[in-house]
Design a protein around this motif. Structure first.
Motif, PDB file in Angstrom:
ATOM      1  N   UNK A 163       0.831  -1.202   0.000  1.00 33.14           N
ATOM      2  CA  UNK A 163       0.000   0.000   0.000  1.00 33.14           C
ATOM      3  C   UNK A 163       0.865   1.250   0.000  1.00 33.14           C
ATOM      4  N   UNK A 164       1.837   1.311   0.906  1.00 32.94           N
ATOM      5  CA  UNK A 164       2.656   2.510   1.033  1.00 32.94           C
ATOM      6  C   UNK A 164       3.491   2.759  -0.215  1.00 32.94           C
ATOM      7  N   UNK A 165       4.067   1.697  -0.785  1.00 34.93           N
ATOM      8  CA  UNK A 165       4.885   1.861  -1.985  1.00 34.93           C
ATOM      9  C   UNK A 165       4.041   2.373  -3.152  1.00 34.93           C
ATOM     10  N   UNK A 166       2.825   1.854  -3.288  1.00 33.18           N
ATOM     11  CA  UNK A 166       1.966   2.265  -4.400  1.00 33.18           C
ATOM     12  C   UNK A 166       1.481   3.696  -4.216  1.00 33.18           C
ATOM     13  N   UNK A 167       1.056   4.044  -3.006  1.00 31.53           N
ATOM     14  CA  UNK A 167       0.607   5.419  -2.763  1.00 31.53           C
ATOM     15  C   UNK A 167       1.757   6.399  -2.944  1.00 31.53           C
ATOM     16  N   UNK A 168       2.929   6.081  -2.401  1.00 33.49           N
ATOM     17  CA  UNK A 168       4.083   6.970  -2.551  1.00 33.49           C
ATOM     18  C   UNK A 168       4.429   7.175  -4.023  1.00 33.49           C
ATOM     19  N   UNK A 169       4.336   6.123  -4.786  1.00 31.04           N
ATOM     20  CA  UNK A 169       4.665   6.247  -6.208  1.00 31.04           C
ATOM     21  C   UNK A 169       3.722   7.211  -6.903  1.00 31.04           C
ATOM     22  N   UNK A 170       2.411   7.029  -6.659  1.00 28.34           N
ATOM     23  CA  UNK A 170       1.445   7.808  -7.423  1.00 28.34           C
ATOM     24  C   UNK A 170       1.220   9.206  -6.870  1.00 28.34           C
ATOM     25  N   UNK A 171       1.680   9.463  -5.661  1.00 32.17           N
ATOM     26  CA  UNK A 171       1.674  10.839  -5.165  1.00 32.17           C
ATOM     27  C   UNK A 171       2.555  11.711  -6.063  1.00 32.17           C
ATOM     28  N   UNK A 172       3.612  11.110  -6.606  1.00 31.55           N
ATOM     29  CA  UNK A 172       4.579  11.871  -7.397  1.00 31.55           C
ATOM     30  C   UNK A 172       4.441  11.652  -8.895  1.00 31.55           C
ATOM     31  N   UNK A 173       3.557  10.753  -9.321  1.00 30.02           N
ATOM     32  CA  UNK A 173       3.363  10.481 -10.746  1.00 30.02           C
ATOM     33  C   UNK A 173       2.201  11.308 -11.273  1.00 30.02           C
ATOM     34  N   UNK A 174       2.383  12.040 -12.392  1.00 28.18           N
ATOM     35  CA  UNK A 174       1.288  12.857 -12.925  1.00 28.18           C
ATOM     36  C   UNK A 174       0.169  12.052 -13.550  1.00 28.18           C
ATOM     37  N   UNK A 175       0.453  10.882 -14.082  1.00 27.22           N
ATOM     38  CA  UNK A 175      -0.589  10.096 -14.744  1.00 27.22           C
ATOM     39  C   UNK A 175      -0.121   8.666 -14.890  1.00 27.22           C
ATOM     40  N   UNK A 176      -1.074   7.790 -15.296  1.00 30.54           N
ATOM     41  CA  UNK A 176      -0.730   6.380 -15.476  1.00 30.54           C
ATOM     42  C   UNK A 176       0.197   6.212 -16.667  1.00 30.54           C
ATOM     43  N   UNK A 177       1.082   5.208 -16.643  1.00 32.78           N
ATOM     44  CA  UNK A 177       1.956   4.950 -17.778  1.00 32.78           C
ATOM     45  C   UNK A 177       1.162   4.500 -18.986  1.00 32.78           C
ATOM     46  N   UNK A 178       1.742   4.632 -20.210  1.00 35.64           N
ATOM     47  CA  UNK A 178       1.005   4.331 -21.433  1.00 35.64           C
ATOM     48  C   UNK A 178       0.466   2.922 -21.510  1.00 35.64           C
ATOM     49  N   UNK A 179       1.126   1.951 -20.863  1.00 34.83           N
ATOM     50  CA  UNK A 179       0.680   0.562 -21.001  1.00 34.83           C
ATOM     51  C   UNK A 179      -0.408   0.190 -20.008  1.00 34.83           C
ATOM     52  N   UNK A 180      -0.987   1.192 -19.305  1.00 33.27           N
ATOM     53  CA  UNK A 180      -2.119   0.894 -18.437  1.00 33.27           C
ATOM     54  C   UNK A 180      -1.699   0.804 -16.991  1.00 33.27           C
ATOM     55  N   UNK A 181      -2.647   0.415 -16.132  1.00 31.96           N
ATOM     56  CA  UNK A 181      -2.401   0.414 -14.700  1.00 31.96           C
ATOM     57  C   UNK A 181      -1.411  -0.657 -14.263  1.00 31.96           C
ATOM     58  N   UNK A 182      -0.673  -0.350 -13.221  1.00 36.25           N
ATOM     59  CA  UNK A 182       0.259  -1.330 -12.669  1.00 36.25           C
ATOM     60  C   UNK A 182      -0.504  -2.215 -11.696  1.00 36.25           C
ATOM     61  N   UNK A 183      -0.422  -3.518 -11.898  1.00 35.71           N
ATOM     62  CA  UNK A 183      -1.133  -4.444 -11.015  1.00 35.71           C
ATOM     63  C   UNK A 183      -0.165  -4.877  -9.932  1.00 35.71           C
ATOM     64  N   UNK A 184      -0.353  -4.341  -8.718  1.00 41.20           N
ATOM     65  CA  UNK A 184       0.546  -4.664  -7.619  1.00 41.20           C
ATOM     66  C   UNK A 184       0.199  -6.046  -7.065  1.00 41.20           C
ATOM     67  N   UNK A 185       1.229  -6.845  -6.830  1.00 36.69           N
ATOM     68  CA  UNK A 185       0.994  -8.207  -6.323  1.00 36.69           C
ATOM     69  C   UNK A 185       1.755  -8.399  -5.022  1.00 36.69           C
ATOM     70  N   UNK A 186       1.223  -9.290  -4.173  1.00 39.64           N
ATOM     71  CA  UNK A 186       1.928  -9.574  -2.912  1.00 39.64           C
ATOM     72  C   UNK A 186       3.327 -10.079  -3.186  1.00 39.64           C
TER      73      UNK A 186
END
Length: 223
Positions: A200-223
């Protein structure tokens, strides 16, 4: 009925609103300092954190969020009046958590609070749309299975608001998602529900600083 202001009245209104926005920012900054001091005291103390001190931390975080909401509203008034915004200053990112399950919602609230975010929680999709419009959060964690409006419909409505078109919404899904069929225009990333704290923290931290999703679509975070 339209209201007509003289140039002098408009000038006074702009300056008063600008002053209120500055005071709201000062209040938020002061509360952040108080919160940091209380949290440091709780970590350094030899005794277990008391219920009173824990409650003080929660209250300080809520007051910070209230001050931030007030500042956002006042800044919008300043823009509508045709004036420049006050000089910007570093602020804690606001994260909106939309989750229909109280235990998971509380877990996310505590996790993100401890990481230094200001967190607003809502319980259904309609509340999520309203809160997103009010707060302009840095990141939205959106449970797909929300009541009233589900997470997909709520996100569509959020993205239909011009100011929120680039909103970074992270989907929370209890079921596996077929990534190619998932709407990458709506969601920046997908988190399984439940996820680990690190996920959760890694994904939120990443997208706090990312302006938009990458061209290939959403990143599916896995355990």
């Amino acid at each position: 009925m339209s209201l007509h202001f003289s140039l002098e009245q408009m000038t006074r209104l702009r300056e008063a609103t600008r002053l209120l926005a500055t005071r709201a920012a000062d209040l938020e900054h002061g509360l952040q300092s108080l919160l940091a001091s209380v949290e440091l005291d709780m970590r350094d103390g030899s005794d277990e954190p008391s219920a009173r001190r824990t409650g003080a931390v929660r209250l300080a975080r809520q007051l910070c969020l209230d001050a931030r909401e007030q500042q956002i509203a006042l800044e919008q008034v300043i823009v509508d009046l045709g004036a420049d915004l006050p000089a910007d200053r570093p602020r804690s990112p606001v994260v909106l958590v939309a989750d229909g399950y109280p235990e998971h919602r509380e877990w996310l609230l505590n996790l993100l609070n401890e990481a230094g975010f200001l967190v607003r929680t809502v319980t259904n999709g309609l509340e999520a749309v309203i809160a997103a419009h009010q707060l302009r959060p840095a990141v939205i964690l959106m449970d797909i299975g929300l009541p009233v409006l589900d997470g997909i419909e709520a996100t569509r409505l959020i993205k239909a608001i011009d100011e929120l078109r680039a909103a970074r919404v992270i989907a929370l899904s209890p079921e596996p998602v077929d990534r190619p069929s998932f709407n990458s225009e709506l969601f920046a990333a997908i988190l399984p529900k439940p996820s680990t704290p690190d996920q959760v923290l890694a994904t939120v931290q990443r997208w706090v600083h990312e302006p938009s999703a990458p061209p290939d679509g959403p990143a599916h975070e896995r355990p």
